[in-house]
Design a protein around this motif. Structure first.
Motif, PDB file in Angstrom:
ATOM      1  N   PRO A 205       6.359 -28.553  64.115  1.00 52.80           N
ATOM      2  CA  PRO A 205       6.283 -29.103  62.764  1.00 52.80           C
ATOM      3  C   PRO A 205       4.884 -29.088  62.152  1.00 52.80           C
ATOM      4  N   LEU A 206       3.843 -29.100  63.002  1.00 53.91           N
ATOM      5  CA  LEU A 206       2.488 -29.039  62.461  1.00 53.91           C
ATOM      6  C   LEU A 206       2.200 -27.684  61.822  1.00 53.91           C
ATOM      7  N   ASN A 207       2.851 -26.621  62.317  1.00 51.05           N
ATOM      8  CA  ASN A 207       2.710 -25.322  61.653  1.00 51.05           C
ATOM      9  C   ASN A 207       3.206 -25.410  60.216  1.00 51.05           C
ATOM     10  N   ALA A 208       4.315 -26.093  60.046  1.00 49.44           N
ATOM     11  CA  ALA A 208       4.873 -26.260  58.702  1.00 49.44           C
ATOM     12  C   ALA A 208       3.930 -27.069  57.823  1.00 49.44           C
ATOM     13  N   ALA A 209       3.343 -28.125  58.392  1.00 42.07           N
ATOM     14  CA  ALA A 209       2.432 -28.969  57.618  1.00 42.07           C
ATOM     15  C   ALA A 209       1.172 -28.207  57.209  1.00 42.07           C
ATOM     16  N   VAL A 210       0.636 -27.385  58.110  1.00 40.04           N
ATOM     17  CA  VAL A 210      -0.528 -26.551  57.777  1.00 40.04           C
ATOM     18  C   VAL A 210      -0.180 -25.595  56.637  1.00 40.04           C
ATOM     19  N   TRP A 211       0.968 -24.934  56.767  1.00 34.95           N
ATOM     20  CA  TRP A 211       1.412 -24.013  55.714  1.00 34.95           C
ATOM     21  C   TRP A 211       1.501 -24.718  54.373  1.00 34.95           C
ATOM     22  N   LEU A 212       2.102 -25.900  54.361  1.00 34.97           N
ATOM     23  CA  LEU A 212       2.278 -26.644  53.116  1.00 34.97           C
ATOM     24  C   LEU A 212       0.934 -27.057  52.532  1.00 34.97           C
ATOM     25  N   ALA A 213       0.048 -27.597  53.373  1.00 29.81           N
ATOM     26  CA  ALA A 213      -1.254 -28.046  52.877  1.00 29.81           C
ATOM     27  C   ALA A 213      -1.999 -26.903  52.194  1.00 29.81           C
ATOM     28  N   ASP A 214      -1.973 -25.722  52.797  1.00 27.17           N
ATOM     29  CA  ASP A 214      -2.638 -24.561  52.198  1.00 27.17           C
ATOM     30  C   ASP A 214      -1.982 -24.158  50.881  1.00 27.17           C
ATOM     31  N   GLU A 215      -0.646 -24.140  50.872  1.00 28.33           N
ATOM     32  CA  GLU A 215       0.071 -23.758  49.654  1.00 28.33           C
ATOM     33  C   GLU A 215      -0.194 -24.733  48.515  1.00 28.33           C
ATOM     34  N   MET A 216      -0.282 -26.025  48.837  1.00 31.34           N
ATOM     35  CA  MET A 216      -0.501 -27.018  47.786  1.00 31.34           C
ATOM     36  C   MET A 216      -1.881 -26.874  47.158  1.00 31.34           C
ATOM     37  N   VAL A 217      -2.877 -26.526  47.969  1.00 29.47           N
ATOM     38  CA  VAL A 217      -4.207 -26.273  47.405  1.00 29.47           C
ATOM     39  C   VAL A 217      -4.167 -25.021  46.535  1.00 29.47           C
ATOM     40  N   ARG A 218      -3.484 -23.980  47.026  1.00 25.18           N
ATOM     41  CA  ARG A 218      -3.410 -22.725  46.283  1.00 25.18           C
ATOM     42  C   ARG A 218      -2.777 -22.917  44.905  1.00 25.18           C
ATOM     43  N   CYS A 219      -1.775 -23.799  44.824  1.00 23.65           N
ATOM     44  CA  CYS A 219      -1.096 -23.974  43.540  1.00 23.65           C
ATOM     45  C   CYS A 219      -1.675 -25.126  42.714  1.00 23.65           C
ATOM     46  N   GLY A 220      -2.768 -25.735  43.190  1.00 24.94           N
ATOM     47  CA  GLY A 220      -3.458 -26.738  42.393  1.00 24.94           C
ATOM     48  C   GLY A 220      -2.870 -28.123  42.421  1.00 24.94           C
ATOM     49  N   ARG A 221      -2.036 -28.410  43.433  1.00 29.09           N
ATOM     50  CA  ARG A 221      -1.450 -29.743  43.534  1.00 29.09           C
ATOM     51  C   ARG A 221      -1.584 -30.219  44.994  1.00 29.09           C
ATOM     52  N   PRO A 222      -2.826 -30.440  45.464  1.00 24.75           N
ATOM     53  CA  PRO A 222      -3.047 -30.737  46.885  1.00 24.75           C
ATOM     54  C   PRO A 222      -2.401 -32.041  47.332  1.00 24.75           C
ATOM     55  N   LEU A 223      -2.132 -32.105  48.612  1.00 23.73           N
ATOM     56  CA  LEU A 223      -1.606 -33.324  49.214  1.00 23.73           C
ATOM     57  C   LEU A 223      -2.684 -34.394  49.230  1.00 23.73           C
ATOM     58  N   LEU A 224      -2.297 -35.619  48.855  1.00 27.90           N
ATOM     59  CA  LEU A 224      -3.252 -36.711  48.742  1.00 27.90           C
ATOM     60  C   LEU A 224      -2.866 -37.864  49.663  1.00 27.90           C
ATOM     61  N   ALA A 225      -3.819 -38.740  49.908  1.00 31.76           N
ATOM     62  CA  ALA A 225      -3.580 -39.893  50.782  1.00 31.76           C
ATOM     63  C   ALA A 225      -2.329 -40.644  50.330  1.00 31.76           C
ATOM     64  N   GLY A 226      -1.470 -40.955  51.297  1.00 34.23           N
ATOM     65  CA  GLY A 226      -0.228 -41.667  51.011  1.00 34.23           C
ATOM     66  C   GLY A 226       0.966 -40.763  50.833  1.00 34.23           C
ATOM     67  N   ASP A 227       0.736 -39.469  50.678  1.00 30.03           N
ATOM     68  CA  ASP A 227       1.847 -38.539  50.480  1.00 30.03           C
ATOM     69  C   ASP A 227       2.701 -38.403  51.741  1.00 30.03           C
ATOM     70  N   ILE A 228       3.977 -38.151  51.501  1.00 28.55           N
ATOM     71  CA  ILE A 228       4.958 -37.902  52.562  1.00 28.55           C
ATOM     72  C   ILE A 228       5.170 -36.398  52.671  1.00 28.55           C
ATOM     73  N   ILE A 229       5.226 -35.907  53.896  1.00 27.62           N
ATOM     74  CA  ILE A 229       5.587 -34.509  54.129  1.00 27.62           C
ATOM     75  C   ILE A 229       6.875 -34.483  54.945  1.00 27.62           C
ATOM     76  N   LEU A 230       7.935 -33.950  54.387  1.00 26.41           N
ATOM     77  CA  LEU A 230       9.126 -33.653  55.172  1.00 26.41           C
ATOM     78  C   LEU A 230       8.926 -32.260  55.752  1.00 26.41           C
ATOM     79  N   THR A 231       8.725 -32.186  57.072  1.00 29.19           N
ATOM     80  CA  THR A 231       8.213 -30.950  57.671  1.00 29.19           C
ATOM     81  C   THR A 231       9.254 -29.854  57.835  1.00 29.19           C
ATOM     82  N   GLY A 232      10.540 -30.175  57.756  1.00 26.88           N
ATOM     83  CA  GLY A 232      11.558 -29.135  57.865  1.00 26.88           C
ATOM     84  C   GLY A 232      12.633 -29.465  58.878  1.00 26.88           C
ATOM     85  N   ALA A 233      13.745 -28.800  58.741  1.00 27.14           N
ATOM     86  CA  ALA A 233      14.930 -29.106  59.545  1.00 27.14           C
ATOM     87  C   ALA A 233      14.731 -28.769  61.013  1.00 27.14           C
ATOM     88  N   LEU A 234      15.285 -29.630  61.863  1.00 33.86           N
ATOM     89  CA  LEU A 234      15.269 -29.406  63.308  1.00 33.86           C
ATOM     90  C   LEU A 234      16.579 -28.796  63.803  1.00 33.86           C
TER      91      LEU A 234
END
Length: 265
Positions: A205-234
């Protein structure tokens, strides 16, 4: 592609959600030059609409991280969508089925972050340091596209087919979890309906979180303190019917329950 055209498709998805009436696939209406970035542009129009309506953005969901789910939907890459506070339900709180079109549920691990993630490229260490705690979670996915006939472009435009989510109530520190080997079981009325393991989510799941964090910076809406990440289906998604109650058990967490109202009237 002209903004007015993108707005037309965003409006169709918005109205579909309001009226619980699914629409034909977006991909059938786009021209041959359309890309996933086009779909994210459509998604962003509805994100801005929601923010202008004073809906509070509380996190992101990552979709299509499980090979099993990718096979179900016929796609082969992840996507992301926005999570708003009014999409959140408490553990065991009744979810109104009448507000949904063709819902399904999937079990996930949620991360709640305590530091902003604003680097162009993040590492495991960045995600671990920024994570306050993890929670067991159930995501309710619901396509505004008829009969779930979606491509990657359809689901991206449709906020990654996100509708609601339920978080467990006992936070767990990452050092107390085996994110790769933790087993997941989902039951409905005591019967096993889905099972999986942590590594089903992009191998970790940390791979998914890394991917998301990078994508959010790329699109100008970075993850901020307090945000929830649903990392993906198990494990595989499961169709929801009115009156269903699902219990998800993931190693290292307390169970979490999603309850759906018994009537759609």
């Amino acid at each position: 592609m002209m903004d007015i055209t993108l707005s037309k498709w965003a409006d169709q998805l918005y109205q579909a959600e309001l009226t619980q009436q699914a629409i034909s696939p977006i991909r059938d209406q786009l021209d041959m030059t359309s890309t996933v970035d086009t779909a994210y542009a459509i998604q962003n129009i509805n994100t801005e609409r929601a923010l202008n309506q004073d809906r509070r953005l509380v996190g992101r969901k990552i979709g299509l991280t499980s090979v099993a789910v990718q096979k179900q939907l016929g796609v082969d890459s992840p996507d992301f969508g926005m999570l708003f506070a009014d999409m959140a339900y408490g553990d065991g709180e009744q979810i109104p089925t009448e507000k949904l079109i063709q819902p399904k549920v999937e079990a996930e691990i949620a991360l709640v972050i305590k530091h902003d993630l604003t680097q162009a490229k993040h590492s495991f260490a960045d995600i671990i340091s920024a994570t306050d705690y993890a929670l067991a979670a159930i995501e309710v996915v619901d396509s505004r596209i008829e009969n779930w006939k979606i491509s990657l472009i359809d689901t991206v435009a449709d906020n990654a087919s996100s509708a609601a989510f339920v978080l467990g109530s006992r936070p767990v520190k990452l050092e107390n979890l085996d994110l790769v080997n933790c087993k997941m079981r989902m039951t409905r009325a005591g019967q096993l309906v889905s099972e999986g393991i942590g590594k089903a989510c992009l191998a970790n799941p940390l791979n998914a979180a890394v991917w998301l964090a990078d994508e959010m910076v790329r699109c100008g809406r970075p993850l901020l303190a307090g945000d929830i990440i649903l990392t993906g289906a198990l494990g595989p998604m499961v169709v929801v019917h009115a009156g269903d109650e699902f219990v998800v058990e993931i190693d290292g967490f307390d169970p979490v329950t999603a309850v759906f109202s018994a009537s759609t009237e």
